[in-house]
Design an enzyme around this catalytic site. Structure first.
Site, PDB file in Angstrom:
ATOM      1  CG  ASP A 165      -2.128  -5.576 -16.867  1.00 23.27           C
ATOM      2  OD1 ASP A 165      -2.565  -4.857 -15.956  1.00 23.27           O
ATOM      3  OD2 ASP A 165      -1.478  -6.614 -16.668  1.00 23.27           O
ATOM      4  CG  ASN A 182      -4.117  -1.102 -12.981  1.00 19.39           C
ATOM      5  OD1 ASN A 182      -3.913  -1.230 -11.763  1.00 19.39           O
ATOM      6  ND2 ASN A 182      -3.533  -1.886 -13.877  1.00 19.39           N
ATOM      7  CG  HIS A 230       1.191  -3.151 -15.562  1.00 21.46           C
ATOM      8  ND1 HIS A 230       0.698  -4.268 -14.933  1.00 21.46           N
ATOM      9  CD2 HIS A 230       2.255  -3.565 -16.299  1.00 21.46           C
ATOM     10  CE1 HIS A 230       1.420  -5.319 -15.284  1.00 21.46           C
ATOM     11  NE2 HIS A 230       2.364  -4.921 -16.114  1.00 21.46           N
ATOM     12  CD  GLU A 256       4.479   1.874  -9.168  1.00 20.97           C
ATOM     13  OE1 GLU A 256       4.070   0.996  -9.938  1.00 20.97           O
ATOM     14  OE2 GLU A 256       4.666   1.660  -7.944  1.00 20.97           O
ATOM     15  CB  ILE A 281     -12.144  -4.600 -12.649  1.00 18.85           C
ATOM     16  CG1 ILE A 281     -10.929  -3.965 -11.961  1.00 18.85           C
ATOM     17  CG2 ILE A 281     -13.403  -3.802 -12.349  1.00 18.85           C
ATOM     18  CD1 ILE A 281     -10.967  -3.938 -10.457  1.00 18.85           C
ATOM     19  N   GLY A 283       0.787  -1.240   0.000  1.00 19.87           N
ATOM     20  CA  GLY A 283       0.000   0.000   0.000  1.00 19.87           C
ATOM     21  C   GLY A 283       0.811   1.277   0.000  1.00 19.87           C
ATOM     22  CB  SER A 284       4.335   2.179  -0.696  1.00 21.70           C
ATOM     23  OG  SER A 284       4.566   1.721  -2.005  1.00 21.70           O
ATOM     24  CG  ASN A 285       2.034   3.223  -5.791  1.00 26.59           C
ATOM     25  OD1 ASN A 285       2.391   4.249  -6.357  1.00 26.59           O
ATOM     26  ND2 ASN A 285       2.684   2.073  -5.908  1.00 26.59           N
TER      27      ASN A 285
HETATM   28  C1  GAR Z   1       3.228  -1.321  -7.552  1.00 23.12           C
HETATM   29  O1  GAR Z   1       4.506  -1.320  -8.107  1.00 23.12           O
HETATM   30  C2  GAR Z   1       2.171  -1.451  -8.656  1.00 23.12           C
HETATM   31  O2  GAR Z   1       2.545  -0.856  -9.857  1.00 23.12           O
HETATM   32  C3  GAR Z   1       2.079  -2.940  -8.808  1.00 23.12           C
HETATM   33  O3  GAR Z   1       2.167  -3.450  -7.500  1.00 23.12           O
HETATM   34  C4  GAR Z   1       3.001  -2.580  -6.715  1.00 23.12           C
HETATM   35  C5  GAR Z   1       2.276  -2.299  -5.414  1.00 23.12           C
HETATM   36  O4  GAR Z   1       3.103  -1.641  -4.489  1.00 23.12           O
HETATM   37  N1  GAR Z   1       0.848  -3.299  -9.468  1.00 23.12           N
HETATM   38  C6  GAR Z   1       0.732  -4.379 -10.245  1.00 23.12           C
HETATM   39  O5  GAR Z   1       1.636  -5.172 -10.437  1.00 23.12           O
HETATM   40  C7  GAR Z   1      -0.647  -4.557 -10.887  1.00 23.12           C
HETATM   41  N2  GAR Z   1      -0.578  -5.461 -11.992  1.00 23.12           N
HETATM   42  P1  GAR Z   1       2.438  -0.901  -3.243  1.00 23.12           P
HETATM   43  O6  GAR Z   1       1.470  -1.889  -2.597  1.00 23.12           O
HETATM   44  O7  GAR Z   1       3.581  -0.574  -2.322  1.00 23.12           O
HETATM   45  O8  GAR Z   1       1.745   0.324  -3.740  1.00 23.12           O
END
Ligand code: GAR
Length: 189
Positions: A144, A101, A103, A173, A87, A12-14
């Protein structure tokens, strides 16, 4: 005020970065986070950020209208920030061009089922790519595959490990995702 609901499956850092970005916004409000994994790191982050994080089951998400109905009540836009389930079609239909989303690769490369998180970075490393990046896109019925909103690249060194690549991707990101969400929402009017 446009209401955003975030979906996350992991650390969940994003999600945290997005929540902080919109904390004092007068036009975008992050309402809550939904998470499909009971012990995901995103729960702890939300606790500290004082924002609701709600777990849901596969049944509620994919095979009933429980989550869809909550979204219809609570969201104008849906942001997938490290969310790993497909989804369901009724949700895509209810939120056309309103599900965004991120990716961690330059789609159409390294997309599709099973391509998430470290799997992507390992594949990029195995293929000796000289660059990778992020893709922010609208969600359609396929993994995607929806219209691309934004991409950004980063160069790779041959010595970069998958963990180094993940770090470069996260930096991109954090820099771009909240801004692109904001621009996309504002463009929508
Ligand atoms: C992120 O790098 C995101 O782009 C990726 O998962 C990571 C989650 O990091 N998403 C995918 O791979 C979706 N296909 P986070 O939980 O620290 O935000």
């Amino acid at each position: 005020m446009k209401r955003v609901v975030i979906f996350a499956s992991g650390a969940g850092s994003n999600a945290e970065n997005i929540i902080k970005y919109f904390e004092n916004s007068s036009h975008v409000s992050v309402q809550k986070v939904f998470c499909n994994k009971k012990n995901a790191g995103v729960f702890d982050r939300c606790l500290h950020l004082n924002i609701a994080c709600e777990w849901f089951s596969r049944e509620e998400f994919s095979y009933s209208e429980v989550i869809l109905n909550k979204l219809k009540d609570q969201a104008d836009f849906i942001v997938l920030a490290g969310f790993l389930w497909k989804i369901p079609e009724p949700m895509v239909k209810a939120f056309p061009n309103k599900i965004i989303n991120i990716h961690p690769a330059l789609l159409p490369k390294y997309g599709g089922k099973g391509m998430y998180g470290m799997n992507v970075h390992k594949a990029v490393k195995d293929n000796l790519e000289k660059e990778t990046g992020i893709t922010i896109h609208f969600v359609n019925e396929h993994y995607d595959d929806g219209a691309i909103i934004f991409q950004a690249k980063t160069e790779l060194e041959t010595s970069d490990s998958p963990e180094d690549i993940a770090q470069k991707i996260h930096a991109l990101e954090y820099k771009h995702f909240p801004k692109i969400i904001e621009e996309t929402i504002l463009k929508d009017g």
